[in-house]
Design an enzyme around this catalytic site. Structure first.
Site, PDB file in Angstrom:
ATOM      1  N   HIS A 263       0.873  -1.181   0.000  1.00  0.00           N
ATOM      2  CA  HIS A 263       0.000   0.000   0.000  1.00  0.00           C
ATOM      3  C   HIS A 263       0.907   1.228   0.000  1.00  0.00           C
ATOM      4  CE1 HIS A 263      -3.459   2.434   0.550  1.00  0.00           C
ATOM      5  NE2 HIS A 263      -3.773   2.170   1.806  1.00  0.00           N
ATOM      6  N   HIS A 302      -2.649  -2.608  -9.954  1.00  0.00           N
ATOM      7  CA  HIS A 302      -3.569  -2.003  -8.985  1.00  0.00           C
ATOM      8  C   HIS A 302      -4.810  -2.861  -8.902  1.00  0.00           C
ATOM      9  CE1 HIS A 302      -6.044   1.020  -6.978  1.00  0.00           C
ATOM     10  NE2 HIS A 302      -4.901   1.590  -6.654  1.00  0.00           N
ATOM     11  N   ASP A 358       2.460   5.220  -7.409  1.00  0.00           N
ATOM     12  CA  ASP A 358       3.742   5.142  -6.701  1.00  0.00           C
ATOM     13  C   ASP A 358       4.942   5.042  -7.627  1.00  0.00           C
ATOM     14  OD1 ASP A 358       2.825   5.227  -4.050  1.00  0.00           O
ATOM     15  OD2 ASP A 358       2.042   3.210  -4.290  1.00  0.00           O
TER      16      ASP A 358
HETATM   17  N1  CMC Z   1       4.527  -7.203 -10.902  1.00  0.00           N
HETATM   18  C1  CMC Z   1       4.418  -8.419 -11.486  1.00  0.00           C
HETATM   19  N2  CMC Z   1       3.283  -9.133 -11.498  1.00  0.00           N
HETATM   20  C2  CMC Z   1       2.214  -8.600 -10.898  1.00  0.00           C
HETATM   21  C3  CMC Z   1       2.251  -7.341 -10.279  1.00  0.00           C
HETATM   22  C4  CMC Z   1       3.459  -6.642 -10.300  1.00  0.00           C
HETATM   23  N3  CMC Z   1       3.552  -5.435  -9.724  1.00  0.00           N
HETATM   24  N4  CMC Z   1       1.030  -7.066  -9.756  1.00  0.00           N
HETATM   25  C5  CMC Z   1       0.257  -8.122 -10.056  1.00  0.00           C
HETATM   26  N5  CMC Z   1       0.983  -9.032 -10.736  1.00  0.00           N
HETATM   27  C6  CMC Z   1       0.488 -10.294 -11.294  1.00  0.00           C
HETATM   28  C7  CMC Z   1       0.303 -11.334 -10.204  1.00  0.00           C
HETATM   29  O1  CMC Z   1       1.476 -12.129 -10.048  1.00  0.00           O
HETATM   30  C8  CMC Z   1      -0.859 -12.123 -10.746  1.00  0.00           C
HETATM   31  O2  CMC Z   1      -0.375 -12.968 -11.778  1.00  0.00           O
HETATM   32  P1  CMC Z   1      -1.019 -14.452 -11.957  1.00  0.00           P
HETATM   33  O3  CMC Z   1      -2.436 -14.199 -12.365  1.00  0.00           O
HETATM   34  O4  CMC Z   1      -0.184 -15.091 -13.007  1.00  0.00           O
HETATM   35  O5  CMC Z   1      -0.899 -15.123 -10.616  1.00  0.00           O
HETATM   36  C9  CMC Z   1      -1.730 -11.072 -11.427  1.00  0.00           C
HETATM   37  O6  CMC Z   1      -0.811 -10.027 -11.812  1.00  0.00           O
HETATM   38  C10 CMC Z   1      -2.808 -10.491 -10.521  1.00  0.00           C
HETATM   39  O7  CMC Z   1      -2.178 -10.049  -9.328  1.00  0.00           O
HETATM   40  P2  CMC Z   1      -2.917  -9.944  -7.932  1.00  0.00           P
HETATM   41  O8  CMC Z   1      -1.909 -10.013  -6.829  1.00  0.00           O
HETATM   42  O9  CMC Z   1      -4.055 -10.905  -7.889  1.00  0.00           O
HETATM   43  O10 CMC Z   1      -3.519  -8.488  -8.015  1.00  0.00           O
HETATM   44  P3  CMC Z   1      -4.097  -7.667  -6.823  1.00  0.00           P
HETATM   45  O11 CMC Z   1      -5.170  -6.837  -7.384  1.00  0.00           O
HETATM   46  O12 CMC Z   1      -4.455  -8.536  -5.660  1.00  0.00           O
HETATM   47  O13 CMC Z   1      -2.861  -6.775  -6.338  1.00  0.00           O
HETATM   48  C11 CMC Z   1      -1.393  -5.001  -6.009  1.00  0.00           C
HETATM   49  C12 CMC Z   1      -2.763  -5.419  -6.499  1.00  0.00           C
HETATM   50  C13 CMC Z   1      -1.270  -3.472  -6.058  1.00  0.00           C
HETATM   51  C14 CMC Z   1      -1.186  -5.444  -4.551  1.00  0.00           C
HETATM   52  C15 CMC Z   1      -0.300  -5.636  -6.913  1.00  0.00           C
HETATM   53  O14 CMC Z   1      -0.469  -5.247  -8.258  1.00  0.00           O
HETATM   54  C16 CMC Z   1       1.116  -5.339  -6.435  1.00  0.00           C
HETATM   55  O15 CMC Z   1       1.635  -6.039  -5.548  1.00  0.00           O
HETATM   56  N6  CMC Z   1       1.784  -4.283  -7.037  1.00  0.00           N
HETATM   57  C17 CMC Z   1       3.104  -3.903  -6.601  1.00  0.00           C
HETATM   58  C18 CMC Z   1       3.000  -3.057  -5.354  1.00  0.00           C
HETATM   59  C19 CMC Z   1       2.438  -1.682  -5.651  1.00  0.00           C
HETATM   60  O16 CMC Z   1       2.858  -1.001  -6.579  1.00  0.00           O
HETATM   61  N7  CMC Z   1       1.511  -1.227  -4.796  1.00  0.00           N
HETATM   62  C20 CMC Z   1       0.922   0.106  -4.899  1.00  0.00           C
HETATM   63  C21 CMC Z   1      -0.509   0.074  -5.229  1.00  0.00           C
HETATM   64  S1  CMC Z   1      -1.148   1.694  -5.663  1.00  0.00           S
HETATM   65  C22 CMC Z   1      -1.063   2.634  -4.227  1.00  0.00           C
HETATM   66  C23 CMC Z   1      -1.915   2.157  -3.131  1.00  0.00           C
HETATM   67  O17 CMC Z   1      -3.053   1.707  -3.355  1.00  0.00           O
HETATM   68  O18 CMC Z   1      -1.472   2.275  -1.999  1.00  0.00           O
END
Ligand code: CMC
Length: 422
Positions: A263, A302, A358
């Protein structure tokens, strides 16, 4: 077309028609047909936890609006304090209302001496400023006992003003302590961001005058971070708020949620990632590693945006203005190459992973001289207005205490075995 769904319980053949309103269906209605059957939704990915009038996000099309106003227009024409008023009151202030609001916030920037001397200075010398902020915000509840009276509207408004005004002071105090510099008292002749920069950087000069371009860039970043509907920290705020805890305790819980790298800690992780990559030549190999499942591309992806985060676009523009003053952040070229490769790679495009807020904000903060540990703190300062707007809305809705259910998958009943017989 009828705006409703009909569900059938195949065990009994009973049916129920439920209207679709504002893009959702009422779980309370659903429960009439299915008592004792719970909706299994870890991460609340398909659950709307409330009705809200504050922030609209359309993740498919990359749209963000506060109280109906597009984020692009607010970032261009408004100020953080005006946006905070908008989030809290639902309307933009007129000139008189804004003057009053600015005056009130300015008059509450000081913190009790004991918060600083006894509390903040009691931390270990290398304490993380976000850990200090979480604790300091919670500690404020012990200084303002009237904060418990959350249904007295005047007192409620007073705590809201106090929190918005004191966050920059606490944030700067945490930083100054962590680098061994003396605390700088607020300068109430300065505006919100210029005052914060003064408390951060002032040394021996009688008055610290921040570069106006940098102060405005920070103000824009604060506007962009002020709210984002039901994100993790706002949900924490609402969950704790639903128990009718005081706003300082609720905000401390929200700050704690913001601390995590998924986050508010993500922009810190972006800089660590870019530093680890080290050079543009290493970018392709790093992307391959991520695709093999070794780590994530920080600042990408996201839960809601499946398109370019509209905030990231504005931040990218702001970065150019900041770098014109500070000089280019050497990590920028690596970031641009990373973005270029990822936006053209099937792994990222098929998962609809785009730069989020971010990805570039950390580069700006770093160029402005903020240490990495301050990044989540910089996020918490403006998000406080969003948290409080949601907290106020929650109380006005007279909502129930948040108490979800679970699907129990543990052990069947079994008899206790004395320790020497196990
Ligand atoms: N890099 C590589 N792969 C990713 C990433 C990433 N940053 N984000 C998601 N994926 C992949 C993930 O491995 C999964 O692949 P598969 O379907 O093959 O297993 C797929 O995309 C879906 O990911 P998810 O974890 O189910 O997606 P989510 O909606 O639960 O997670 C998130 C959202 C923001 C936690 C995630 O994208 C992430 O960890 N991003 C990196 C951290 C980040 O930048 N966070 C800031 C978010 S914006 C500011 C805020 O809200 O605070």
């Amino acid at each position: 077309m009828t705006e409703s769904i009909t569900i059938t319980d195949n065990r009994t053949g009973n049916q129920l028609e439920i209207p679709i309103a504002h893009g959702g269906v009422s779980a309370a209605e659903w429960q009439k047909l299915l008592p004792g059957i719970w909706f299994y939704d870890p991460g609340l990915t398909t659950t709307a936890v409330c009705e809200s009038t504050i922030t609209f996000v359309d993740g498919e099309n990359g749209v963000l609006r506060y109280r109906g106003y597009p984020i692009e227009e607010l970032a261009e024409h408004s100020s953080y304090l005006e946006v905070a008023y908008l989030l809290l009151h639902g309307e933009l202030p007129d000139a008189e209302q804004f003057d009053k609001w600015r005056h009130e916030v300015t008059m509450h920037t000081y913190i009790h001496e004991n918060v600083r001397k006894r509390f903040l200075e009691g931390f270990h010398y290398d304490a993380h400023p976000m850990g200090m902020l979480v604790s300091a915000v919670a500690a404020l509840s012990t200084f303002y006992l009237d904060a418990k009276d959350i249904f007295d509207l005047d007192l409620r408004a007073k705590q809201i003003t106090r929190l918005i005004a004191k966050m920059p002071t606490l944030a700067a105090a945490a930083h100054r302590f962590s680098v061994g510099m003396p605390f700088v008292y607020p300068d109430n002749s300065l505006d919100f961001c210029a005052n914060f920069l003064s408390m951060m950087w002032k040394v021996a000069e009688p008055r610290f005058d921040a570069n106006p371009t940098l102060a405005r860039a920070l103000d824009i970043l604060f506007i962009l971070h002020a709210d984002h509907e039901q994100n993790c920290s706002t949900t924490a705020m609402r969950v704790v708020g639903s128990s009718h805890a005081d706003p300082y305790s609720c905000c401390a819980a929200a700050c704690a949620a913001l601390y995590g790298p998924r986050h508010g800690g993500a922009n810190e992780e972006v800089i660590r990632m870019l530093t680890e990559i080290g050079s543009m030549d290493n970018v392709p190999a790093f992307v391959e590693e991520v695709k093999q499942g070794h780590g994530r591309l920080q600042g990408f992806g996201h839960r809601v945006y499946k398109n370019y985060d509209p905030r990231a676009k504005i931040i990218k523009r702001t970065a150019d203005e900041v770098f014109a003053i500070t000089g280019k952040n050497p990590l920028l070229d690596i970031a641009l190459k990373l973005e270029d490769i990822a936006l053209n790679d099937e792994y990222f495009t098929s998962r609809r992973l785009y730069p989020n807020v971010d990805f570039y904000s950390g580069l700006i903060y770093q160029a402005m001289g903020f240490p990495l540990e301050m990044f989540p703190v910089l996020f918490a300062i403006p998000r406080t207005s969003g948290w409080l707007a949601h907290w106020q809305e929650l109380l006005d809705q007279d909502s129930k205490i948040v108490r979800p259910r679970q699907l129990f998958v543990g052990a069947e009943p079994r008899a206790y075995v004395p320790i020497d017989e196990r």
